[in-house]
Every structure is written in C-alpha cells, then in structure tokens.
Design a protein around this motif. Sequence first.
Motif, PDB file in Angstrom:
ATOM      1  N   UNK A 163       0.946  -1.184   0.042  1.00 31.56           N
ATOM      2  CA  UNK A 163       0.022   0.035   0.224  1.00 31.56           C
ATOM      3  C   UNK A 163       0.760   1.205  -0.202  1.00 31.56           C
ATOM      4  N   UNK A 164       1.995   1.143   0.626  1.00 35.44           N
ATOM      5  CA  UNK A 164       2.872   2.265   0.687  1.00 35.44           C
ATOM      6  C   UNK A 164       2.495   3.129   1.920  1.00 35.44           C
ATOM      7  N   UNK A 165       2.075   2.539   2.951  1.00 43.98           N
ATOM      8  CA  UNK A 165       1.595   3.421   4.129  1.00 43.98           C
ATOM      9  C   UNK A 165       2.623   4.337   4.911  1.00 43.98           C
ATOM     10  N   UNK A 166       2.214   5.649   4.743  1.00 47.60           N
ATOM     11  CA  UNK A 166       3.084   6.435   5.329  1.00 47.60           C
ATOM     12  C   UNK A 166       2.559   6.948   6.940  1.00 47.60           C
ATOM     13  N   UNK A 167       1.281   6.832   7.003  1.00 42.41           N
ATOM     14  CA  UNK A 167       0.774   7.143   8.352  1.00 42.41           C
ATOM     15  C   UNK A 167      -0.569   6.242   8.468  1.00 42.41           C
ATOM     16  N   UNK A 168      -0.679   5.556   9.784  1.00 40.05           N
ATOM     17  CA  UNK A 168      -1.931   5.039  10.076  1.00 40.05           C
ATOM     18  C   UNK A 168      -2.479   5.898  11.339  1.00 40.05           C
ATOM     19  N   UNK A 169      -3.688   5.981  11.278  1.00 37.98           N
ATOM     20  CA  UNK A 169      -4.697   6.802  12.347  1.00 37.98           C
ATOM     21  C   UNK A 169      -5.625   5.785  12.679  1.00 37.98           C
ATOM     22  N   UNK A 170      -5.335   5.166  14.020  1.00 38.82           N
ATOM     23  CA  UNK A 170      -6.372   4.404  14.630  1.00 38.82           C
ATOM     24  C   UNK A 170      -7.600   5.234  15.006  1.00 38.82           C
ATOM     25  N   UNK A 171      -8.742   4.808  14.770  1.00 37.07           N
ATOM     26  CA  UNK A 171     -10.013   5.203  15.398  1.00 37.07           C
ATOM     27  C   UNK A 171     -10.409   4.465  16.781  1.00 37.07           C
ATOM     28  N   UNK A 172      -9.882   4.946  18.036  1.00 37.35           N
ATOM     29  CA  UNK A 172     -10.180   4.143  19.172  1.00 37.35           C
ATOM     30  C   UNK A 172     -11.137   4.711  19.967  1.00 37.35           C
ATOM     31  N   UNK A 173     -11.959   3.819  20.467  1.00 35.85           N
ATOM     32  CA  UNK A 173     -13.061   4.450  21.375  1.00 35.85           C
ATOM     33  C   UNK A 173     -12.706   3.881  22.581  1.00 35.85           C
ATOM     34  N   UNK A 174     -13.893   3.624  23.673  1.00 41.80           N
ATOM     35  CA  UNK A 174     -13.619   3.019  24.892  1.00 41.80           C
ATOM     36  C   UNK A 174     -13.649   1.732  24.739  1.00 41.80           C
ATOM     37  N   UNK A 175     -14.003   0.729  23.493  1.00 42.71           N
ATOM     38  CA  UNK A 175     -13.810  -0.493  23.842  1.00 42.71           C
ATOM     39  C   UNK A 175     -12.713  -0.875  22.716  1.00 42.71           C
ATOM     40  N   UNK A 176     -12.848  -2.008  22.099  1.00 43.81           N
ATOM     41  CA  UNK A 176     -11.574  -2.567  21.146  1.00 43.81           C
ATOM     42  C   UNK A 176     -11.625  -1.543  19.823  1.00 43.81           C
ATOM     43  N   UNK A 177     -10.532  -1.687  19.002  1.00 41.95           N
ATOM     44  CA  UNK A 177     -10.273  -0.973  17.870  1.00 41.95           C
ATOM     45  C   UNK A 177     -11.538  -1.204  16.760  1.00 41.95           C
ATOM     46  N   UNK A 178     -12.126  -0.186  16.291  1.00 38.64           N
ATOM     47  CA  UNK A 178     -13.305  -0.533  15.519  1.00 38.64           C
ATOM     48  C   UNK A 178     -12.961   0.029  14.114  1.00 38.64           C
ATOM     49  N   UNK A 179     -11.963   0.745  13.848  1.00 40.67           N
ATOM     50  CA  UNK A 179     -11.416   1.243  12.324  1.00 40.67           C
ATOM     51  C   UNK A 179     -10.250   1.864  12.462  1.00 40.67           C
ATOM     52  N   UNK A 180      -9.558   2.098  11.509  1.00 40.57           N
ATOM     53  CA  UNK A 180      -8.340   2.838  11.274  1.00 40.57           C
ATOM     54  C   UNK A 180      -8.179   3.242   9.669  1.00 40.57           C
ATOM     55  N   UNK A 181      -7.414   4.445   9.773  1.00 39.57           N
ATOM     56  CA  UNK A 181      -7.223   5.236   8.276  1.00 39.57           C
ATOM     57  C   UNK A 181      -5.672   4.948   7.974  1.00 39.57           C
TER      58      UNK A 181
END
Length: 780
Positions: free
Chosen positions: A512-530
Amino acid sequence: MSRRPWIERALLFGLVPFWAVATILHVDRQLSPLPFAWLPVYLAPAPGPADFPRVLSLWPDTARSPDSLAPGDRLLAVGGHSLAGAGRLTVWMRAFPAADADGVVSFAVAPRAQRTLALRVVRAAWGHLALAVALGLTGTFVLLRVRNSPAARGYAGASLLYSIHMSSLYGGLPWQTAAGVWLVIVSGALYPPLMLRAALLFPDSAPRPARWALLAPWALAITGPALYVWIFGIPRLGLFGFQYASALFTAGIAALLAVLAHNYWVASARGRRQLKWVMWGFVAGTLPSLVASAVAASRPELRGVYEATLAFGVLIPACILVALMRDNLFDIDRLITTTATYTLLAPLLIGTLFQVVPPLARVAAERTGLQETTALWVFAIAVAAPIPWLAQRLRTRLERLLFREQFEVEESLREFRAQIPSFAKPADLLNALGVEVGRRIRLERSALFARAEEAFVPISAHGNAIPPAFDADGALAALLSDRQQPITLEQWRSWARRGLLAHADRAALETFGAALILPLVRAGPLEAFLLLGDKRSGELFSRAEVAMLESLVERAVVALDQFRVEAVRADERRLYTALARYAPGSVAEELARGGEVAPGEREVTVMFVDVRGYTSFSQAREAPQIFDFVNAYTTTVSERVRAQGGSIVEFHGDGLMAAFGAPADLADKERCAVRAALSVVSAFQRENLYPGMSVGVGVATGPAYVGDIQSVDRKIWGVIGNTTNLAARLQGLTRDHAASIAIDALTQQRAGGACDDFQRRDGVSLKGRDELFSVWLLPL
C-alpha cells in the motif's frame, strides 16, 4: 550486528580520543592566568649550532616601546635558556614560560643587552569553547549511533577536526606550545576539505558525487600552509598568510552553502527535511551573534552580550545531529517560519527600543515628572506588547508564501474537521474519512478500514489502490488497539524490524505504501483505522499535519459514538460488499486443484505488464469490442507467462501481475520471468498481434508474502510486499525512459544471457523510494 567499516573504527578509536585529550588540555589552558598568546615577531632561524636567531620584523599593529625588539636584533637567550642554534618554533617554546604576569618577555640580545616584547594575548570566549565541545560530542555520538552512513561519517570527521582546530594549546609549557602550533596548522589543512566533502555527501538520499567532486575539496588544504605563513612569516612577512587563509575559509563556506543548496533540489523528501534542519541550525546559531555584534559596535559596553550569544553556536551541531538521527523531532517548516518572523521583527524592535524609546522617555519624564527609568520601562513594554500579535499574522503570511501546499492542506483539514458533526450517518462519515482526507492532502491513495466480523476491510478508499483486508485478531490490530496517536512510517517499520508485525500485515502495508496509520479507538476495542499513502508531491507529513489529522480523527471518534454500533456495522458491510465487486483477485493453480497453500514469506520474481494506447483504443470502440480485446489480450499474456512456469496473480483492466517461483518453486525464476517479458513484448512489437498497441513491463526479484489473504467472505491468494511495489514502480519507469522492459539488479544478475540486449542505467530515482537504483532497460 554488522562490523563497522574501517573508516568508522579509525575515527572512533583514533580521532575521538585525540579530540578528548585536546579538549581537556584546552580547558586547562583557558583556566590559566595567561591562557593564550602569540609571539608577534617574525624570525630568521639560527644559521648554525653556534649562531643565533635574528629578528626580521614585528607583526603589523604590534605595540612598541623604546626597549622593544627591533629588526636586526640577534636573540641570545630568554628565560635563562640559550637560543644558540634555535629555530622559530624553539624561540616560541622558550618565550612563553618566560613571560611575566603582564605578558611581557625579556630577551638577551646583541648588540644591546636586554630587549622586551609584549605577547599578543588572545581573549578566550567561553561561547567558542561551548561550540567546540558540542561539535566533538555530536560527532562522537553520530559515530556511535549511526552506521554505514557516508553523511554521518563525513560530519563526524569534519566536526571532530574543527573542534580540535579550535582547541588552542599554545602559550603554556614548551611542549604545549609546540603541539598547539602544529595542531592549528595541520587541523587547519584538514578540516576545510572535510567540511566541504561532508556537505557533498549530505544527505544520504542525494545522488553520490562523482569521484573528482569528492577529491576537489582537498584544494582547500592549502589553508594549512597559509596559516604557517601567518604564524612564522615565511616566505613573506606580514599577515598575508592569515588574509589568504581567511579568504580560503570564506570560499569554503560559500562552496559548502552552494553544495547544500544543490543537494536540496536533488534529494528525496526526507533529505530535504534533513537539509532544512541543517540550514535552520546555521541561521539560528549565527543570527543572535550577528545581531549582538551590530549592537555592540554602537554600544561597546554591551560586548559581554555579544560574547554570551556565541553560545548559540551549539545549535549548529545540535541541528545537524537532529537531521542525521531524528529529523521528524519537530515541525521544521514551522520553526523556519517562526525564525523568519522574528528575524524580520527584531530590527524593528531593537531599533525602536534603542533609538526611539530613550528620547521619548526623556521627554515624557520632563513633562510628567516621572522618573526617566519608569518612563523608559513604560515605553519599552508598550513597544513590545504588540509583537506577539504582529508575529502571529506575519508568520501566517510567511507560511502561505514559503510553504503554500502545507498551508493549504492544513486549512482544508480544518474545514473538513468542522464539517464532521454535520454527517447524518456513520457510513457517510466513514466514507468521507477514507476519501476526503486523501483528496484534501493530495495523497496517491488512502483507505479507511473497519471491523467486519473476523477482518478489517476497506470500506472507503481514495486513489489508485484498494489493499486486502487485515485480520481482526492479527498483530497490527492488536498494536493499534493500544495506541490512540498516529503511527508513522518509521514506527511501523520499527515494529516490522522487531518482529512485532505478522508477515502478511507487513507486506500489505508495504504494498500500500503506508506513510501514516490513524487508529479510530473508542472506549472498547479498535473499530477502524485510516491508512494514508504518500503525497503526490513527494513531501513528507509535517508534524503540524499529523497533529491536525490526529485532532480530526478524535472529532470523528466522538461523532461515531453518537451512532448505534449495529447500524455502523451494517453500513460497513454494505459498503464493503459494494466495493468487493470491483476488487481484483485470482486463484493459483494449486488452489484450482483444491490444495491448500501455506502462507509465508519467500523469494519470488514479480512481473507487472501494462498496455499502452488502451485508453484511446477503448474511447473509440463499443463495449463488446473492448471486451473481445481484453479477452484476447489476457489469453495471449497468460499463455506466455504459463509457458515459462509463471502464475497469473491478477488482471486489472489493461494490466496484470504475474509471479515466478510461487506457489511452486522455480529454480531459474529470474530467467523465466525475463523470457516471459520478452515474449509479451514480442507479441505486441514483432508479431503485431494488436496494431497500435504496445506494452511496458517491470520485473523485480526479492522477498514477498505469498499465500491466502482474508477477505470478508473468502480467501484470496496473492503476492504482496515491497518486491511487488518495486516491480510496479519499474513498470511505470518504462514510460519515462522510452523502454519496453525495466528490471532490477538482482533479476539481471541471475537471468544471465536472457538480458544481453538490456542497457544499464545508474542513479535512477523511483517514485516513493529514498534510495537510487541501478536498473536494466530494453529500449523500444
């Protein structure tokens, strides 16, 4: 751990201890009552053992008295030591210990009995000592922590030698004077060439200079002989040697700045950021002294302020250290604009405080009865109070002028962040995150991954790639669950080096050539990431942009908390189902026979093929004609790939990817891949099966993750990783170099005679890569 190159070991175990000893002796001399002094006289050495040295001339601007030495005097003795047979340096060695508390030396001379000479005392500045120590310490630290880096080695050698040059020893005991004089001359010959050579090698991502360019700086070694002329007056009396050495030093600095400016334009994005640190260090390290020097010129009583500002020089080696080891420590672009802002405001502030405020304070004191000091402080505060307000507005204008793209990106992200609360559905917000962030930052690709049962799947994407899903119980998901801050390229690569990432996760991020990972973390487990790829401009993410993205994601997490979780998951599955219909996929021959393919990392040769002229062809034809061409084209290429033992991984429109050596081993996979590429090119160029069409082919060999990739409802066999990315980059290179095939060095080395018609091209830059490559091209 790899063994250090011999040059690094020589610097570490030879030059570093020598620098440490010289620095300790220099500090000892600086603490002495009469720290540093020169003997301001030019001498002719004694012609023989029974003769004596003779005075030729005193240094220009040397203070004279009736009993001072004069030209023609023969020096018989000094400090009780005979000078019979003495040379120039011997006189220096004997004279300094004989000086009195005022720095005056008495000589026994002929024809008169006694003559004196006042030493030229050098006033030592502690700011210079701070710079010398900082240079030596940073050079040593770079040697210890950075290996196999020409830029780091070049800086370490130059900084240590320059620090040694600044470590004066003369003026004390005879051996100290002898060592100090030769130290000045020898180090003065070595450090200017090494400084310029270090600039030529900095940063590592810049093209390596030609051999003659690395040898040219040694012309500056003539500075050493020029210093000898200045000290001893040979072959010409006067300070001509010092003037010549100063001119050479100035020319060296100008050449150094010119080289760094040139390297800025040819370096990678990271290299440009490193050079920004270096240039900012030079400005921040010298500007306070320049300003203080100008002030002290009109107000001599403030000379102490000037000497104190010399300590700012430590910013130069400190910034070079940051450039070599942690160039992403702070937002260097913001530092540059802030420095430029206050540099522009400083003359206005200083001029007003010293030229306007004092007269106004006197007038105000006379008319109001206030103390002049009180009025002075009132006016000074009134002048200084608006400076922060002016600085903020001036900095904004400078950012727009100097870093226009970054300024526009930050403004666009602020606008998008303000729009987040207006989204009515979680699906709309998630889709916008994957698409709008990539569009507004002008990325090559971006995607938002959300949890869908046993996998994280891409539910929205921007750009030219949709990567495979990630295991919801995998290493990457676990690592992201523990973090709320953005994960940079350096961080996830560090995870990979330490074995914290699974091969599949690492390969997917590399592809993918990932330069940056942005996790969308709420109170529970990881739901999504950018997941964000590289910028189209090639520039790196600034710290301000990363902070803005982190703030944007935090706002999105708050918005997502307002939606029902089940509704969010339903929308995610619906969006993914829509995207999955367009995702490319293939099944290898083993899977077609019903066998299981164990996933893992192995060495393969990857081939990318792209049809040129397909767009114009398809625009002029109906859908059935296009479909017939694609079927015929895929059949032609598949037959040629399989004939050489390769496997088709996937077709995507007018291109395809094939692998050799997977899933089954292939002993001569590189030769087979090159033969298949030649056969495909022949079908278009020589056999003319498709008039008006041509192809570009990229081939690369290396490690890749091979095996099943988990999707939402099925497993897809694939080949992903850095090698896949390299083959795709090589295929794109064929357009720029008028070639039909481009292969990497390892493929060419192993393919043997299959590459006889290829031409080597060195120093080739590939998009998204910091290093330069040697590639082999088959011309059209």
